[in-house]
Design an enzyme around this catalytic site. Structure first.
Site, mmCIF file in Angstrom:
data_model
loop_
_atom_site.group_PDB
_atom_site.id
_atom_site.type_symbol
_atom_site.label_atom_id
_atom_site.label_comp_id
_atom_site.label_asym_id
_atom_site.label_seq_id
_atom_site.Cartn_x
_atom_site.Cartn_y
_atom_site.Cartn_z
ATOM 1 N N GLU A 268 0.840 -1.203 0.000
ATOM 2 C CA GLU A 268 0.000 0.000 0.000
ATOM 3 C C GLU A 268 0.875 1.254 0.000
ATOM 4 O O GLU A 268 1.882 1.308 0.702
ATOM 5 C CB GLU A 268 -0.880 -0.006 1.247
ATOM 6 C CG GLU A 268 -1.820 1.186 1.291
ATOM 7 C CD GLU A 268 -2.996 0.932 2.194
ATOM 8 O OE1 GLU A 268 -3.700 -0.063 1.989
ATOM 9 O OE2 GLU A 268 -3.193 1.735 3.121
ATOM 10 N N ARG B 136 -15.840 4.335 3.738
ATOM 11 C CA ARG B 136 -16.570 5.495 4.221
ATOM 12 C C ARG B 136 -15.621 6.648 4.485
ATOM 13 O O ARG B 136 -15.890 7.798 4.166
ATOM 14 C CB ARG B 136 -17.309 5.138 5.529
ATOM 15 C CG ARG B 136 -18.226 6.258 5.992
ATOM 16 C CD ARG B 136 -18.638 6.075 7.432
ATOM 17 N NE ARG B 136 -17.492 6.183 8.335
ATOM 18 C CZ ARG B 136 -17.555 6.029 9.636
ATOM 19 N NH1 ARG B 136 -18.703 5.709 10.206
ATOM 20 N NH2 ARG B 136 -16.481 6.148 10.398
#
Ligand code: FAD
Length: 292
Positions: free
Chosen positions: A17, A107
């Site tokens: 990542e 979210r």
């Protein structure tokens, strides 16, 4: 290539990542680090997204570059809690036009100044974002986040698992886990969610902690449990940068080997734009990666 196809392989593999720069001036150094990590040819790379959307262009540019220049599949994160429907629609369109096949639909953290329990945009939960991604009609492979130690806002473990099942039923095709430092937490979580009927791949996320200062930050951000074994290591080597780097990489490698030994074939590494860490972990696993 879709993440679900990559992680269903029987061969041991790693993904890394990276995160985009917060400012224009930092772009070149982040780009350099990302390129070095991509050159290691991980099975895929994910690029995070600023919850406010301010760095969205960089997320897209970096994810496209990884895929086009290095032929490494990429996944663009996308958050929604502070965004309008129009912004999200525009971003979905851009991800599609960039040829990126994978999206991690999140979210995002609720901004501190927002009314309690609400974001500042048109969305409440990652499921609402999923619904808009699906109605775009584009054939994305969409994943989400999961929390072996429970999301900090969840009332209980049962509640958290209940909503994870709802997420899977709403079309999330895989989940990447929050970091954890004790693999037993992941194994226990896996057992409980399988029992609850969540059948999609759950990709464990491992964060190599290579600086003593990262420990406090990691705990305050994720609320995760830090085992005594790891605390001892930080107490002993935390004052010496080189020693802490080596010890942190060894600890993360040890977690990954244990996961591989327990039927996990793919691990996602929070490599934090650090090519040295990514390279060292790959070197430590060089006789394992790629084998069945
Ligand atoms: P949700 O899935 O909406 O869940 C949040 C909480 O609400 C949970 O407690 C859940 O149980 C509950 N819930 C879910 N659906 C419902 C529902 N329908 N009704 C009621 N309750 C519900 N943040 C960023 O800003 N950028 C990133 O790039 C980023 N990448 C991440 C990658 C990974 C792998 C992980 C684990 C986290 C990442 N985050 C990122 C952090 C993430 O945005 C926060 O943890 C955020 O607080 C929750 O996001 P979520 O998608 O899990 O939210």
């Amino acid at each position: 290539m879709k993440i679900t196809d990559i992680v269903s392989s029987k061969k041991y593999s790693l993904s890394f990542e990276v995160f985009p720069p917060k400012t224009n001036t930092a772009f070149a150094s982040v780009e350099h680090a990302v390129n070095e990590i991509a050159a290691l040819k991980p099975s895929y790379m994910s690029v995070t997204y600023g919850a406010g959307g301010g760095t969205s262009k960089y997320t897209l540019d970096i994810a496209k570059n990884i895929k086009d220049k290095y032929s490494v599949p990429s996944i663009a994160h996308l958050t929604c809690v502070s965004s309008s429907k129009e912004t999200v629609k525009d971003m979905i369109e851009k991800i599609h036009l960039a040829g990126i096949e994978n999206v991690l639909a999140l979210r995002g953290d609720i901004p501190k100044d927002a009314p309690e329990g609400e974001g500042t945009g048109d969305y409440k939960h990652s499921m609402d974002l999923m619904s808009d991604i699906r109605s775009s009609g584009y054939d994305f492979c969409v994943g989400g986040a999961c929390y072996p130690e429970v999301h900090p806002e969840s009332k209980s473990k049962q509640d958290d698992i209940y909503y994870l099942k709802q997420k899977a039923d709403s079309g999330f095709e895989f989940f990447t886990s929050q970091m954890f430092f004790d693999n037993n937490l992941y194994y226990n979580f896996l057992y409980r969610i399988r029992e609850a009927g969540v059948t999609v791949p759950i990709i464990p996320g491992i964060m190599p902690i290579t600086k003593a200062s990262q420990v406090e930050r990691a705990i305050s951000l994720s609320g995760c449990y830090v085992p005594q074994r790891f605390i001892s290591l930080v107490d002993k080597f935390g004052y010496d940068d080189a020693a802490m780097m080596q010890a942190g990489i060894a600890y993360a490698t040890d977690q990954i080997i244990d996961l591989f030994a327990n039927n996990v074939t793919h691990v996602h590494v929070y490599s934090m734009n650090n090519p040295h860490v990514a390279q060292a972990i790959m070197n430590n696993l060089s006789d394992i990666l790629g084998k069945e």
